[in-house]
Design a protein around this motif. Structure first.
Motif, PDB file in Angstrom:
ATOM      1  N   LEU A   1      39.065  15.771  -6.627  1.00  0.00           N
ATOM      2  CA  LEU A   1      39.823  16.929  -7.091  1.00  0.00           C
ATOM      3  C   LEU A   1      38.975  18.194  -7.096  1.00  0.00           C
ATOM      4  CD1 LEU A   1      42.065  15.408  -9.894  1.00  0.00           C
ATOM      5  CD2 LEU A   1      42.456  15.552  -7.459  1.00  0.00           C
TER       6      LEU A   1
ATOM      7  N   PHE B   1      34.145  17.196  -3.012  1.00  0.00           N
ATOM      8  CA  PHE B   1      34.489  15.813  -2.693  1.00  0.00           C
ATOM      9  C   PHE B   1      35.094  15.713  -1.299  1.00  0.00           C
ATOM     10  CE2 PHE B   1      37.915  12.633  -2.602  1.00  0.00           C
ATOM     11  CZ  PHE B   1      37.109  11.538  -2.475  1.00  0.00           C
ATOM     12  N   PHE B   2      36.079  16.591  -1.031  1.00  0.00           N
ATOM     13  CA  PHE B   2      36.706  16.502   0.286  1.00  0.00           C
ATOM     14  C   PHE B   2      35.701  16.838   1.380  1.00  0.00           C
ATOM     15  CE2 PHE B   2      40.710  16.483  -2.013  1.00  0.00           C
ATOM     16  CZ  PHE B   2      41.330  15.468  -1.337  1.00  0.00           C
TER      17      PHE B   2
ATOM     18  N   PHE C   1      33.793  13.814   1.948  1.00  0.00           N
ATOM     19  CA  PHE C   1      34.682  12.820   2.533  1.00  0.00           C
ATOM     20  C   PHE C   1      34.852  13.055   4.029  1.00  0.00           C
ATOM     21  CE2 PHE C   1      39.147  12.139   3.766  1.00  0.00           C
ATOM     22  CZ  PHE C   1      39.129  10.763   3.800  1.00  0.00           C
ATOM     23  N   TYR C   2      35.119  14.310   4.406  1.00  0.00           N
ATOM     24  CA  TYR C   2      35.335  14.584   5.829  1.00  0.00           C
ATOM     25  C   TYR C   2      34.063  14.361   6.623  1.00  0.00           C
ATOM     26  CZ  TYR C   2      39.749  16.504   4.357  1.00  0.00           C
ATOM     27  OH  TYR C   2      40.972  16.640   3.812  1.00  0.00           O
TER      28      TYR C   2
ATOM     29  N   ARG D   1      33.479  10.672   6.948  1.00  0.00           N
ATOM     30  CA  ARG D   1      34.499  10.088   7.817  1.00  0.00           C
ATOM     31  C   ARG D   1      34.120  10.341   9.279  1.00  0.00           C
ATOM     32  NH1 ARG D   1      39.527  12.765   9.335  1.00  0.00           N
ATOM     33  NH2 ARG D   1      40.371  11.346  10.889  1.00  0.00           N
TER      34      ARG D   1
ATOM     35  N   GLY E   1      40.048  21.501  -3.634  1.00  0.00           N
ATOM     36  CA  GLY E   1      39.899  20.100  -4.019  1.00  0.00           C
ATOM     37  C   GLY E   1      41.226  19.393  -4.146  1.00  0.00           C
ATOM     38  N   ILE E   2      42.286  20.154  -4.387  1.00  0.00           N
ATOM     39  CA  ILE E   2      43.590  19.519  -4.559  1.00  0.00           C
ATOM     40  C   ILE E   2      44.437  19.687  -3.294  1.00  0.00           C
ATOM     41  CG2 ILE E   2      45.659  19.459  -6.002  1.00  0.00           C
ATOM     42  CD1 ILE E   2      43.862  20.456  -8.294  1.00  0.00           C
TER      43      ILE E   2
ATOM     44  N   PRO F   1      43.342  20.479   0.174  1.00  0.00           N
ATOM     45  CA  PRO F   1      42.390  20.799   1.236  1.00  0.00           C
ATOM     46  C   PRO F   1      43.085  21.182   2.532  1.00  0.00           C
ATOM     47  CG  PRO F   1      42.452  18.457   0.863  1.00  0.00           C
ATOM     48  CD  PRO F   1      43.280  19.074  -0.211  1.00  0.00           C
ATOM     49  N   SER F   2      44.339  20.746   2.688  1.00  0.00           N
ATOM     50  CA  SER F   2      45.037  21.032   3.950  1.00  0.00           C
ATOM     51  C   SER F   2      45.105  22.525   4.222  1.00  0.00           C
ATOM     52  CB  SER F   2      46.454  20.481   3.917  1.00  0.00           C
ATOM     53  OG  SER F   2      46.426  19.139   3.570  1.00  0.00           O
TER      54      SER F   2
ATOM     55  N   LEU G   1      41.944  23.026   5.965  1.00  0.00           N
ATOM     56  CA  LEU G   1      41.480  21.953   6.839  1.00  0.00           C
ATOM     57  C   LEU G   1      42.219  21.952   8.166  1.00  0.00           C
ATOM     58  CD1 LEU G   1      39.485  19.601   6.830  1.00  0.00           C
ATOM     59  CD2 LEU G   1      41.483  18.166   6.650  1.00  0.00           C
ATOM     60  N   ASN G   2      43.528  22.192   8.115  1.00  0.00           N
ATOM     61  CA  ASN G   2      44.283  22.193   9.367  1.00  0.00           C
ATOM     62  C   ASN G   2      43.786  23.281  10.298  1.00  0.00           C
ATOM     63  OD1 ASN G   2      45.727  20.115   8.365  1.00  0.00           O
ATOM     64  ND2 ASN G   2      47.495  21.347   7.756  1.00  0.00           N
TER      65      ASN G   2
ATOM     66  N   TRP H   1      50.476  14.024   0.787  1.00  0.00           N
ATOM     67  CA  TRP H   1      49.635  14.919   0.004  1.00  0.00           C
ATOM     68  C   TRP H   1      48.813  15.768   0.971  1.00  0.00           C
ATOM     69  CZ3 TRP H   1      44.778  12.980  -3.104  1.00  0.00           C
ATOM     70  CH2 TRP H   1      44.149  14.092  -3.695  1.00  0.00           C
ATOM     71  N   ILE H   2      48.105  15.106   1.855  1.00  0.00           N
ATOM     72  CA  ILE H   2      47.291  15.814   2.832  1.00  0.00           C
ATOM     73  C   ILE H   2      47.715  15.297   4.198  1.00  0.00           C
ATOM     74  CG2 ILE H   2      44.942  16.149   3.678  1.00  0.00           C
ATOM     75  CD1 ILE H   2      44.098  15.567   0.718  1.00  0.00           C
ATOM     76  N   SER H   3      47.926  16.214   5.136  1.00  0.00           N
ATOM     77  CA  SER H   3      48.516  15.772   6.392  1.00  0.00           C
ATOM     78  C   SER H   3      47.493  15.092   7.302  1.00  0.00           C
ATOM     79  CB  SER H   3      49.168  16.962   7.093  1.00  0.00           C
ATOM     80  OG  SER H   3      48.247  18.014   7.197  1.00  0.00           O
TER      81      SER H   3
ATOM     82  N   PHE I   1      42.956   6.043  -0.815  1.00  0.00           N
ATOM     83  CA  PHE I   1      42.283   7.297  -1.143  1.00  0.00           C
ATOM     84  C   PHE I   1      42.669   7.758  -2.544  1.00  0.00           C
ATOM     85  CE2 PHE I   1      41.437  11.755  -1.104  1.00  0.00           C
ATOM     86  CZ  PHE I   1      40.258  11.837  -0.402  1.00  0.00           C
TER      87      PHE I   1
ATOM     88  N   VAL J   1      40.398   8.452  -5.849  1.00  0.00           N
ATOM     89  CA  VAL J   1      40.428   9.696  -6.620  1.00  0.00           C
ATOM     90  C   VAL J   1      40.570   9.384  -8.104  1.00  0.00           C
ATOM     91  CG1 VAL J   1      41.819  11.735  -7.115  1.00  0.00           C
ATOM     92  CG2 VAL J   1      41.252  11.166  -4.775  1.00  0.00           C
TER      93      VAL J   1
ATOM     94  N   LEU K   1      33.817   3.896  -1.016  1.00  0.00           N
ATOM     95  CA  LEU K   1      34.385   5.017  -0.257  1.00  0.00           C
ATOM     96  C   LEU K   1      34.066   4.869   1.224  1.00  0.00           C
ATOM     97  CD1 LEU K   1      35.822   7.746  -0.273  1.00  0.00           C
ATOM     98  CD2 LEU K   1      33.615   8.839  -0.552  1.00  0.00           C
TER      99      LEU K   1
ATOM    100  N   ILE L   1      36.804   4.601   4.241  1.00  0.00           N
ATOM    101  CA  ILE L   1      36.853   5.480   5.408  1.00  0.00           C
ATOM    102  C   ILE L   1      36.774   4.652   6.686  1.00  0.00           C
ATOM    103  CG2 ILE L   1      35.726   7.397   6.575  1.00  0.00           C
ATOM    104  CD1 ILE L   1      34.692   8.303   3.885  1.00  0.00           C
TER     105      ILE L   1
ATOM    106  N   ASN M   1      39.429   4.648   9.682  1.00  0.00           N
ATOM    107  CA  ASN M   1      39.141   4.919  11.092  1.00  0.00           C
ATOM    108  C   ASN M   1      39.671   3.814  11.993  1.00  0.00           C
ATOM    109  OD1 ASN M   1      37.955   7.375  10.690  1.00  0.00           O
ATOM    110  ND2 ASN M   1      35.883   6.582  10.559  1.00  0.00           N
TER     111      ASN M   1
END
Lengths: 488, 512
Positions: free
Chosen positions: A392, A396-397, A400-401, A404, A470-471, A473-474, A477-478, B66-68, B132, B136, B176, B180, B184
């Motif tokens: 949040l 963090f995001f 995470f990205y 990933r 944090g809530i 991110p889109s 991010l997009n 929530w997130i695309s 995910f 959180v 985590l 991920i 993937n």
């Protein structure tokens, strides 16, 4: 190209943000001698308006993408993203500086002019499409920031910091320039896309064996700017010696711009010879994360601690660079936005607490801040949790990205070690929270004015940004994902 | 459906509202926290009415993006296992508010705000159906507990709080990474879709891959359970936490780990679960006996109860890794039982601390004389905890032992030693604190339960009896949920056989 050396209006529009910044800076320089002493602080407004106008210009530039000045400049989504980011970092720094300079009796137009020059250099770096242009942008940005580091010239520590920054910085840029010369020797061009197409021919390229060495030389120059291993050792000294708002700025703007050109040069121009530089990045990323996090564990000065933390964060971003993929680039972009918000925010709170002549920058000086100033403490907690990477928050995001992207590139060990290093990092950030909330304030604790005005605005904007990213991110991010395609 | 979202929205709203209450009015914070937690409990009770206990699948689902990109969804829902854990959380939060009423005098507003944020995180962990989202909430629950221990705890609170945070964090970053990695491979974090991909064979994990992923999840959960040898944070955290923190930590937070094992480790990685079961069961049995033995020699009451948790949760892990219907049902039931009875023990120890300001057993003795009601309540709770028939723990332990015996009789024999030992340390604790001659300090400090304490205690006692004699209220829906998980494990094994030995695979398929 015989058509004309006079730039067309479309070309001029593509560097409008830089033009605005330089004009505003010049205006400040002209006005400064006309205003006396403390009144000069009012020039901060000029700086602020200039930056906001440049921000608008940078945003509008997105709708008219294309090259300018014989391909030296390229305005695309990627450039726009980083331009907006560095200008935004400049805005936050201006806001955070105003009260600080007043407190130090150092109100001065010069400071804002230097800041604007530095931002214009970074903005230019973000939009450059040619190694020479990158070098020029880097130098504009650096020269101004060397002076800013030593701005409080009657403070010995600041002078030492500035000198160190200057000497090491020029040394590193020399490496960069040497690398550029090698690349030119191998490919016959400094234009990024030409370099790419030469390297795409693969093994037939004459001198391809030297390309790895050239990449390493360029890496030296950029690694210095982002404070990555093995060129990270200046950062703690410089951050500690420089005025707090300048440290905030150094950790944000130049770093974001340096990562932008990192991506441009390595992913775009040197992308085809990825196999030659990826191992270097792998090693540097790992070492940077480990050194940053472990050295931060034992710091007692908050500026030094944040300096080591910013080294560690450069390490995370290098992990995404190592992945060498589109989502890796998108992760770099997102992380830099998150990082600018949380790091400038944390430094801004330090600027608030540190008091006149930065007497209170030891960790113990934050004791009981949770009771003395619940709001400042709560906001600093938000930034620290984001730096740890608690969900949040933007941090963090960002992590995470990055991880990933790393896992997608099969960098399993780098991911595992990086994540464990980030768990180590939790310890020193938590220590600040512990001190703020769980220690009693020292009797000598200073009376703090409430968090208000421009500085308050800087902190609140950063905190809001940290939480919003944090809530949701889109939101960016997009955009980052789409622009990452461009830096291929 | 709306009710389940309310269960998440209300704690969040209450947390934000509580931040607005003026600091100078601690009474307002207390009453509004109590009111909010009771409303949330009422809402969660209404879930029962909408829930169909005979259906083992997920119900009351909400699934919105929530997130695309990467695709992360707000996907929540409950099955027969998570429903009861949600109820346990919402039930214990008002109890935690009540028992902190006097105990927490400093920074009251923040305390209750963190308590409600904790409730949000815990409920979220149990209802999240997106990996995910689960992560959180998992991390969100960590932060308030860290503050609860670190600010309102006892002398060594900072050490305990930081240790607690770092242990959990170290485990969860590996989880985590594994999540991920799965993303993937599969392109989704959604639990249902992942499961469908695995069952249909669209996504196949190599043996080594599966085993590493399993371990990454397992270590995160094992730290939280905690399974020996990952348990060392627990005694510190429990001893230093304020009473309400200990209650929530023991009753609900430890269940996050157990829940994760059942929800994720078993169905996602069936082959690796079976492959690793022998040493995990060994650790569980070691935990049962070791926890009990260490509990026996503790001079500190809270530490004693904390080690008894290690022992009791060994039963849960044993039940889970017996891979039998009885064992799993017993494990889930034991999670709830432990929540009630150990929660109550921590609460009663907290009452004693508030009166006598000591956690040392030697500071007590003869407490039954000045406080007979406290003594009888403590007796009932101890008996429940040690597994007396007709009280709650007996049902869970019995089922676990039966399930373990089905899988391997030797396991049951060794685990049963733990039941005997629990009687030893709990009755001995009772004897040393409540019986005997009351010293002057005890007489002057100890007094009997006050109405507010009764209000927190009585529901727990009622539940202990109810869960002991009317287990059928709970077990059918738990069983239905577990049956699906076991079913999935069977499929997993069949599928693997098919993959490695095609000839035998068709035979098995025909036989089915």
């Amino acid at each position: 190209m015989p058509d004309s050396f006079i730039p067309t209006s479309a070309e001029l529009l593509r560097i409008l943000p830089e033009i605005i910044l330089v004009l505003a800076a010049t205006l400040i320089m002209v006005l400064a001698p006309l205003v006396k002493g403390r009144e000069q602080n009012a020039l901060g407004y000029v700086s602020l308006y200039g930056l906001v106008a440049a921000l608008a210009a940078a945003l509008s530039g997105y709708f008219d993408p294309g090259p300018a000045f014989h391909q030296l400049i390229l305005v695309d989504g990627f450039a726009t993203y980083f331009r907006v980011l560095v200008i935004f970092a400049g805005i936050l720094t201006t806001l955070a500086s105003y009260q600080y300079l007043r407190r130090e009796d150092a109100d001065s137009g010069e400071y804002y002019a230097l800041l604007l020059f530095s931002v214009s250099g970074q903005s230019l770096m973000a939009a450059s499409n040619d190694l020479i242009m990158i070098f020029i942008g880097l130098e504009i940005s650096s020269l101004a920031s060397y002076v800013m580091a030593g701005f409080l010239r009657n403070r010995a520590q600041a002078i030492e910091a500035a000198l160190k920054y200057f000497l090491l910085g020029s040394f590193a840029t020399a490496f960069l320039l040497y690398g550029v010369a090698w690349i030119y020797g191998i490919t016959g061009s400094t234009y990024l896309l030409t370099i790419r197409s030469v390297f795409e021919r693969g093994a037939q390229t004459p001198g391809i064996l030297l390309a790895g060495a050239a990449a390493a030389l360029i890496f030296v120059g950029f690694a210095f700017k982002v404070a990555a291993w093995p060129f990270q050792s200046w950062a703690p000294d410089v951050y500690q010696g420089a005025p707090v708002p300048v440290a905030a700025f150094l950790s944000a703007g130049p770093k974001a711009a340096a990562f932008a050109v990192f991506v441009r040069v390595f992913v775009t121009a040197l992308g085809p010879i990825g196999g030659r530089w990826e191992p270097l990045f792998w090693l540097s990323a790992l070492a940077t994360m480990l050194i940053g996090n472990f050295a931060a564990l034992v710091q007692t000065n908050i500026k030094r601690l944040l300096a080591y933390s910013s080294i560690a964060h450069a390490g995370y971003v290098l992990v995404a660079m190592t992945a060498h993929s589109e989502i890796g680039t998108a992760a770099v972009m997102f992380y830099m936005a998150a990082y600018v918000l949380m790091n400038v925010g944390a430094f801004a709170v330090v600027a608030h607490v540190c008091g006149r002549q930065e007497r209170f920058v030891e960790l113990e000086d934050f004791a009981g801040l949770g009771e003395r100033q619940p709001v400042s403490a709560a906001l600093l907690t938000v930034f620290l949790l984001s730096l740890i990477g608690v969900p949040l928050t933007a941090g963090f995001f960002g992590k995470f990205y990055i991880f990933r992207a790393a896992l997608q590139a099969d960098l399993v060990w780098l991911t595992v070690l990086g994540l464990l290093a980030s768990a180590v990092a939790a310890y020193y950030y938590l220590r600040i929270i512990v001190i703020m909330y769980m220690h009693q304030p020292a009797e000598s604790a200073a009376e703090l004015p409430p968090l208000r005005g421009a500085l308050g605005a800087a902190v609140w904007i950063s905190a809001a940004g940290t939480l919003v990213l944090g809530i949701f991110p889109s939101l960016i991010l997009n955009f980052a994902g789409n622009s990452a395609l461009l830096a291929r | 459906m709306i009710l389940l979202n309310l269960c998440l929205a209300l704690p969040a709203a209450a947390f934000l509202l509580l931040l607005l209450v003026p600091r100078s009015r601690p009474g307002w914070s207390r009453w509004s926290a109590l009111a909010a937690s009771l409303v949330i409990f009422a809402v969660s009770l209404a879930l029962l009415a909408e829930f169909d206990g005979s259906n083992g699948g997920f119900q009351l689902e909400t699934n919105i993006p929530w997130i695309s990109a990467p695709s992360i969804r707000y996907h929540v829902g409950v099955d027969g296992m998570s429903l009861w854990l949600v109820l346990l959380t919402t039930f214990l939060t008002p109890v935690a508010v009540l028992i902190s009423w006097r105990h927490i005098a400093a920074r009251v507003k923040e305390f209750y705000a963190f308590l409600l944020l904790l409730e949000l995180g815990l409920i979220g962990v149990f209802v999240a159906l997106d990996l995910f989202l689960f992560y959180v909430f998992w991390e969100v629950s960590l932060v308030p507990m860290y503050f609860l221990i670190g600010i309102w705890g006892h002398e060594r609170r900072i050490y305990a709080a930081v240790k607690f945070f770092l242990y959990t964090m170290a485990g969860s970053v590996l989880m985590l990474a594994a999540m991920i990695y799965l993303y993937n491979l599969a392109g989704t974090f959604d639990y249902g879709l992942l499961m469908a991909d695995l069952v249909s064979g669209r996504m196949q994990l190599g043996a080594r891959q599966e085993s590493l992923l399993f371990l990454a999840f397992f270590v995160a959960f094992a730290i939280k359970v905690p399974l020996v040898p990952f348990h060392t944070w627990l005694p510190d955290a429990h001893v230093e936490a304020p009473t309400a923190g200990s209650v929530i930590l023991a009753s609900v937070m430890l269940k996050m780990g157990c829940y994760g094992l059942i929800r994720f480790c078993l169905p996602l990685f069936p082959t690796a679960s079976r492959g690793n079961a022998p040493w995990i069961v060994l650790l569980a049995i070691v935990g049962i006996i070791y926890g009990a033995l260490v509990a026996m020699v503790q001079p500190n009451m809270k530490k004693l109860v904390a080690y008894s948790s290690v022992s009791h949760l060994g039963f849960v892990v044993l039940g889970v890794f017996s891979f039998t219907q009885l064992g799993l049902d017993g494990a889930v039931y034991q999670m709830l039982n432990h929540g009630i009875s150990t929660g109550a023990l921590f609460m009663l120890v907290g009452y004693m601390y508030e009166r006598r300001h000591s956690l040392e057993i030697s500071a007590y003795g003869g407490v039954a004389t000045p406080a007979p009601m406290l003594a009888s309540v403590f007796m009932i709770t101890s008996l429940a905890s040690l597994g007396l028939p007709s009280l709650n723990n007996f049902v869970g332990e019995f089922l676990v032992l039966q399930g373990a015996a089905q899988a391997n009789f030797t396991w049951a024999v060794f685990a049963a030693i733990g039941v005997i030992l629990s009687a030893c340390y709990l009755l001995w604790l009772y004897q040393r604190t409540f019986l005997g001659e009351a010293s002057d300090e005890v007489k002057s400090h100890m007094f009997d339960l006050v109405p507010r304490e009764w209000a927190a205690t009585l529901p727990m006692i009622v539940l202990m009896v109810w869960m002991g004699v009317a287990a059928q209220t709970f077990l059918p829906s738990i069983g239905a949920a577990n049956a699906r998980i076991l079913d999935r494990m069977q499929q997993g094994v069949v599928m693997d056989v098919k993959n490695t030995m095609p000839a035998r695979g068709t035979e098995v398929a025909r036989a089915r």
